[in-house]
Design an enzyme around this catalytic site. Structure first.
Site, PDB file in Angstrom:
ATOM      1  N   ALA A 246      -2.683   3.050  -0.314  1.00  0.00           N
ATOM      2  CA  ALA A 246      -3.838   2.676   0.511  1.00  0.00           C
ATOM      3  C   ALA A 246      -4.035   3.727   1.591  1.00  0.00           C
ATOM      4  O   ALA A 246      -5.146   3.643   2.111  1.00  0.00           O
ATOM      5  CB  ALA A 246      -3.574   1.152   1.039  1.00  0.00           C
ATOM      6  N   LYS A 251     -10.507   2.654   1.457  1.00  0.00           N
ATOM      7  CA  LYS A 251     -10.779   1.717   0.537  1.00  0.00           C
ATOM      8  C   LYS A 251     -10.597   0.370   0.508  1.00  0.00           C
ATOM      9  O   LYS A 251     -11.621  -0.427  -0.043  1.00  0.00           O
ATOM     10  CB  LYS A 251     -10.561   2.359  -0.813  1.00  0.00           C
ATOM     11  CG  LYS A 251     -10.822   3.670  -1.313  1.00  0.00           C
ATOM     12  CD  LYS A 251     -10.331   4.307  -2.564  1.00  0.00           C
ATOM     13  CE  LYS A 251     -10.990   5.816  -2.839  1.00  0.00           C
ATOM     14  NZ  LYS A 251     -10.407   6.795  -1.773  1.00  0.00           N
ATOM     15  N   ASP A 269       1.695   1.207   0.886  1.00  0.00           N
ATOM     16  CA  ASP A 269       1.778   2.698   1.125  1.00  0.00           C
ATOM     17  C   ASP A 269       3.337   2.821   1.344  1.00  0.00           C
ATOM     18  O   ASP A 269       3.977   2.172   1.788  1.00  0.00           O
ATOM     19  CB  ASP A 269       0.875   3.279   2.299  1.00  0.00           C
ATOM     20  CG  ASP A 269       0.702   4.804   1.841  1.00  0.00           C
ATOM     21  OD1 ASP A 269      -0.228   5.303   1.545  1.00  0.00           O
ATOM     22  OD2 ASP A 269       1.507   5.758   2.690  1.00  0.00           O
ATOM     23  N   ASP A 315      -5.221   5.154  -5.833  1.00  0.00           N
ATOM     24  CA  ASP A 315      -5.979   6.321  -5.430  1.00  0.00           C
ATOM     25  C   ASP A 315      -4.721   7.175  -5.175  1.00  0.00           C
ATOM     26  O   ASP A 315      -4.067   7.481  -4.133  1.00  0.00           O
ATOM     27  CB  ASP A 315      -6.681   5.873  -4.114  1.00  0.00           C
ATOM     28  CG  ASP A 315      -7.251   7.250  -3.299  1.00  0.00           C
ATOM     29  OD1 ASP A 315      -7.300   8.314  -4.040  1.00  0.00           O
ATOM     30  OD2 ASP A 315      -7.831   7.273  -2.354  1.00  0.00           O
ATOM     31  N   CYS A 368      -8.627  12.693  -5.622  1.00  0.00           N
ATOM     32  CA  CYS A 368      -9.936  13.588  -4.961  1.00  0.00           C
ATOM     33  C   CYS A 368      -9.545  14.824  -5.411  1.00  0.00           C
ATOM     34  O   CYS A 368      -9.668  15.807  -4.702  1.00  0.00           O
ATOM     35  CB  CYS A 368      -9.814  13.427  -3.540  1.00  0.00           C
ATOM     36  SG  CYS A 368      -8.103  13.602  -2.524  1.00  0.00           S
TER      37      CYS A 368
END
Length: 435
Positions: A246, A251, A269, A315, A368
């Site tokens: 996270a 998000k 996290d 992510d 990303c």
């Protein structure tokens, strides 16, 4: 500050960045200016712009310095930038270093020789190998070439540009029209985004953290691509959702709005400071259905919660090649060894997160990064290892998420890039577990 003092401060900032190669430049800059509160706003912008301009062109500047037999130092990087990027003559560039006690010190004979040797050289000349000519690090070049092929030069150029400031209207506080009106009342000129139905874009950076709309939780800073990934989670009220990596919960905030604060989101996290920041953001945004969990070595979280989540968003930590517009230092800060370590970590995270998805639920994998080895090749590795998972085609996932129009790219997965879509570079795959 005098012009010479500004250049001296930029050189000092670059010293700090080069002395801490494993630390993000924006964090170093924050500490740098915090320790120099006497530097005013306009001076700070000039110093930052010059330092970031050097970092943005660092690969090319270093190539030219090596070509003329010079050492790589912050002073010479700034000198090379003044000549190769700003087009100054050696005498003009030299004056930027003077200024007595507030300047960086006059150029010596050797530095003047370097300046003369750089005169007339093109920043991205044909004599350069393709990787530095396109401002791409050697470790990332093969993957980017495989990704973009004939359009690589266009994509590389877009990765050099300055990024806009993207915002998301927080629907727990108000809709996009309310956010648009609030920002325009503050004298800003945002425009609705092309793809995200809740996004607004400012063409240039602005002190948005001091904006009343931000302080009241009406808007969040979030790239349009990141907004689309959160939307593709397709979270609904009453679901159990896991944001496994996270970070600061960008998000998570968007997913909470899709869930209308109903159901439960768990934001995980490995960093306690990031989760502390996430908690503050969740509170400001009016999110009431989220909890945070710190992942630690030996943590039994995955075993206890196996097969319990309707949606699991990963992510994943990655090289961040898609964010170079915002983080130009990452071109030089990241290495091929980092890529190898990240590939192993991504596979481990995917294997763990797959266990957390309930039958009939979905796993959303995002990065990303623009490198295939971090993106679809990782997804294929999971599908080979876990045959109960299958791909939800992007067009189907896009429609189910209620996103407007057609999906912005062909193929089974979302792949966004600055040149093609005006967003940061993102990858997202939506997978489903058989019921």
């Amino acid at each position: 500050m005098t012009p010479e003092g500004r250049h001296a401060a930029a050189i000092d900032l670059l010293h700090a960045v080069l002395d801490q190669p494993r630390r993000p430049a924006d964090a170093i800059a924050a500490d740098f200016f915090r320790a120099r509160r006497y530097i005013g706003g306009s001076d700070r912008r000039f110093i930052s712009d010059l330092a970031w301009g050097v970092l943005r062109q660092r690969l090319r500047l270093e190539w030219w310095l090596a070509e003329v037999g010079a050492r790589i130092t912050p002073r010479l990087l700034v000198l090379a930038h003044l000549i190769l990027v700003e087009g100054l003559k050696p005498t003009e560039a030299g004056r930027r270093f003077e200024g007595g006690r507030y300047g960086a010190g006059s150029l010596d004979v050797g530095e003047l020789g370097v300046a003369q040797a750089l005169v007339g050289k093109p920043l991205a000349g044909k004599a350069m190998p393709e990787a530095p000519r396109l401002n791409l690090p050697e470790w990332a070049y093969p993957g980017l070439q495989a990704r973009f092929g004939a359009t690589l030069a266009e994509e590389a150029a877009a990765l050099e540009a300055n990024a806009p400031l993207d915002l998301r209207a927080n629907r727990l506080r108000g809709d996009r029209e309310a956010a648009l009106a609030a920002l325009r009342a503050e004298g800003l000129k945002p425009e609705p985004m092309r793809f995200s139905p809740h996004g607004l874009r400012l063409p240039h950076r602005a002190p948005i953290a001091a904006s009343p709309a931000y302080l009241q939780g009406l808007i969040e800073v979030q790239d349009e691509g990141s907004q689309l990934i959160a939307a593709l989670v397709a979270a609904r009220p009453g679901m159990r959702v896991l944001d496994y990596c996270a970070g600061a919960a960008g998000k998570t905030l968007a997913i909470a709005a899709d869930m209308q604060n109903q159901g439960r989101i768990t934001a995980c996290d490995v960093s306690a400071p990031r989760l502390e920041g996430a908690t503050k953001r969740l509170r400001r945004a009016g999110v009431h259905n989220a909890e945070t969990h710190l992942l630690t070595p030996g943590d039994r979280f995955a075993k206890r919660r196996a097969g319990t989540f309707d949606r699991v968003l990963v992510d994943a930590p990655c090289t961040g090649t898609g964010t170079w517009r915002r983080n130009p230092d990452a071109r030089s800060r990241t290495t091929g060894e980092d890529l190898a370590e990240l590939l192993a970590k991504q596979r481990e995270i995917l294997a763990i997160s797959a266990q957390l998805v309930k039958p009939g639920g979905r796993l959303i994998y995002a990065t990303c990064s623009l490198l295939p080895e971090e993106d679809e090749l990782q997804v294929q590795h999971l599908l080979d290892a876990r045959p109960e998972f299958g791909t939800v085609p992007l067009a189907e996932a896009w429609a189910e998420a209620g996103l407007p129009g057609d999906a912005p790219c062909p193929g089974p997965h979302l792949l966004l890039s600055p040149a093609a879509h005006g967003t940061d570079g993102f990858f997202c795959a939506v997978l489903t577990r058989a019921a």
